[in-house]
Design a protein around this motif. Sequence first.
Motif, mmCIF file in Angstrom:
data_model
loop_
_atom_site.group_PDB
_atom_site.id
_atom_site.type_symbol
_atom_site.label_atom_id
_atom_site.label_comp_id
_atom_site.label_asym_id
_atom_site.label_seq_id
_atom_site.Cartn_x
_atom_site.Cartn_y
_atom_site.Cartn_z
ATOM 1 N N LEU A 1 -14.883 6.217 -13.451
ATOM 2 C CA LEU A 1 -14.099 6.068 -12.227
ATOM 3 C C LEU A 1 -13.863 4.607 -11.886
ATOM 4 N N CYS A 2 -14.851 3.760 -12.176
ATOM 5 C CA CYS A 2 -14.749 2.352 -11.791
ATOM 6 C C CYS A 2 -13.896 1.521 -12.736
ATOM 7 N N MET A 3 -13.523 2.092 -13.881
ATOM 8 C CA MET A 3 -12.724 1.332 -14.851
ATOM 9 C C MET A 3 -11.327 1.906 -15.019
ATOM 10 N N THR A 4 -10.977 2.869 -14.197
ATOM 11 C CA THR A 4 -9.646 3.480 -14.275
ATOM 12 C C THR A 4 -8.808 2.967 -13.121
ATOM 13 N N ARG A 5 -7.892 2.083 -13.411
ATOM 14 C CA ARG A 5 -7.076 1.457 -12.369
ATOM 15 C C ARG A 5 -6.011 2.420 -11.851
ATOM 16 N N MET A 6 -5.749 2.333 -10.564
ATOM 17 C CA MET A 6 -4.722 3.174 -9.972
ATOM 18 C C MET A 6 -3.339 2.843 -10.530
ATOM 19 N N SER A 7 -3.168 1.632 -11.014
ATOM 20 C CA SER A 7 -1.876 1.254 -11.612
ATOM 21 C C SER A 7 -1.589 2.021 -12.899
ATOM 22 N N ALA B 1 0.841 -1.197 0.000
ATOM 23 C CA ALA B 1 0.000 0.000 0.000
ATOM 24 C C ALA B 1 0.879 1.252 0.000
ATOM 25 N N TYR B 2 0.364 2.320 -0.521
ATOM 26 C CA TYR B 2 1.092 3.584 -0.543
ATOM 27 C C TYR B 2 0.099 4.736 -0.413
ATOM 28 N N GLU B 3 0.598 5.917 -0.191
ATOM 29 C CA GLU B 3 -0.236 7.099 -0.050
ATOM 30 C C GLU B 3 -0.189 7.906 -1.345
ATOM 31 N N ALA B 4 -1.363 8.177 -1.909
ATOM 32 C CA ALA B 4 -1.450 8.912 -3.168
ATOM 33 C C ALA B 4 -1.979 10.320 -2.935
ATOM 34 N N GLU C 1 -4.818 6.505 1.183
ATOM 35 C CA GLU C 1 -4.174 5.197 1.009
ATOM 36 C C GLU C 1 -4.681 4.500 -0.251
ATOM 37 N N VAL C 2 -3.765 3.834 -0.941
ATOM 38 C CA VAL C 2 -4.087 3.047 -2.136
ATOM 39 C C VAL C 2 -3.537 1.637 -1.954
ATOM 40 N N ASN C 3 -4.356 0.643 -2.292
ATOM 41 C CA ASN C 3 -3.936 -0.753 -2.201
ATOM 42 C C ASN C 3 -3.909 -1.398 -3.585
ATOM 43 N N ASP C 4 -3.294 -2.559 -3.656
ATOM 44 C CA ASP C 4 -3.178 -3.273 -4.929
ATOM 45 C C ASP C 4 -4.539 -3.519 -5.559
ATOM 46 N N GLY C 5 -4.611 -3.355 -6.881
ATOM 47 C CA GLY C 5 -5.799 -3.717 -7.635
ATOM 48 C C GLY C 5 -6.942 -2.737 -7.566
ATOM 49 N N VAL D 1 -9.278 0.723 -8.076
ATOM 50 C CA VAL D 1 -9.610 1.680 -9.132
ATOM 51 C C VAL D 1 -9.889 3.031 -8.484
ATOM 52 N N VAL D 2 -10.025 4.063 -9.294
ATOM 53 C CA VAL D 2 -10.219 5.410 -8.753
ATOM 54 C C VAL D 2 -11.484 5.489 -7.903
ATOM 55 N N LEU D 3 -12.540 4.775 -8.299
ATOM 56 C CA LEU D 3 -13.768 4.818 -7.504
ATOM 57 C C LEU D 3 -13.549 4.259 -6.098
ATOM 58 N N ASP D 4 -12.681 3.254 -5.955
ATOM 59 C CA ASP D 4 -12.344 2.753 -4.611
ATOM 60 C C ASP D 4 -11.764 3.866 -3.743
ATOM 61 N N ILE D 5 -10.913 4.678 -4.349
ATOM 62 C CA ILE D 5 -10.264 5.753 -3.603
ATOM 63 C C ILE D 5 -11.273 6.841 -3.239
ATOM 64 N N ILE D 6 -12.178 7.126 -4.156
ATOM 65 C CA ILE D 6 -13.236 8.102 -3.864
ATOM 66 C C ILE D 6 -14.075 7.618 -2.682
ATOM 67 N N HIS D 7 -14.406 6.329 -2.663
ATOM 68 C CA HIS D 7 -15.182 5.784 -1.547
ATOM 69 C C HIS D 7 -14.392 5.844 -0.234
ATOM 70 N N ARG D 8 -13.086 5.613 -0.298
ATOM 71 C CA ARG D 8 -12.270 5.698 0.921
ATOM 72 C C ARG D 8 -12.226 7.135 1.450
ATOM 73 N N LEU D 9 -12.158 8.081 0.515
ATOM 74 C CA LEU D 9 -12.177 9.486 0.927
ATOM 75 C C LEU D 9 -13.511 9.844 1.587
ATOM 76 N N GLN D 10 -14.605 9.324 1.032
ATOM 77 C CA GLN D 10 -15.910 9.567 1.652
ATOM 78 C C GLN D 10 -15.971 8.973 3.059
ATOM 79 N N ALA D 11 -15.366 7.795 3.221
ATOM 80 C CA ALA D 11 -15.438 7.102 4.512
ATOM 81 C C ALA D 11 -14.519 7.706 5.562
ATOM 82 N N THR D 12 -13.436 8.359 5.144
ATOM 83 C CA THR D 12 -12.428 8.779 6.115
ATOM 84 C C THR D 12 -12.202 10.287 6.203
#
Length: 256
Positions: A73-79, A3-6, A26-30, A32-43
Amino acid sequence: MSAYEAAFRLWRGNVDGGDLEDFKVEVNDGEVVLDIIHRLQATQAPDLAVRWNCKAGKCGSCSAEINGRPRLLCMTRMSTFTRDEVITVTPLRAFPVIRDLVTDVGFNYAKAREVPAFVPPAELGPGEYRMKQEDVDRSQEFRKCIECFLCQDTCHVVRDHEENKGAFAGPRFLMRVAELDMHPLDAADAEGLDRKTTAQDEHGLGYCNITKCCTEVCPEHIKITDNALIPLKERAADRKYDPLVWLGNTIRRRGR
């Protein structure tokens, strides 16, 4: 990979205005951008507005612009991005902002209603329709559209010229006109509806200058320009400028 911080930069605001806001997340393996948006909403940003539904690239809901490019957002991978890259997420530029990443895409539904529906052949009943497989395949490509409106957003005729919206349907709905015009069973002509003429006169086909930007952003990889818009333009030009077509139309009018 661990994991890393973006670094994220999100547009926050509403119809009255707004600005970009910076976040570290925080960003984890695998992911997508929508995952990160949801984490921002949660934290960090529980009031962040974003539209989404299936998270599988099939509902077209989570359209936005990532580093200036229209994407899902759901099809754009953080990788896709490097770890030290600042990722900027903004709402679709071509449509009015409601709040944060959510835009009012009602323009598109209004344009959809302006396209006359398929006209079934009068001489055939239910269950009697027959088509060649190549005709089925041609229409099927266009029916893969998920109504994400990324093509509408990136089209500079819509995006950069608000004054064009009244007269221009945009690539998504010109593609719909092209699909119906190519359909071997569509009996629009028998009802007095010339789809090629209406494409030009009512849906603004002439505004399109085939830059292929709509094709480039389509998540379903539909060849909007090559397989729909260019063929429709060719048929519209034939109808309007071909001397033989003109002569035939003139003779028919005189015979009435």
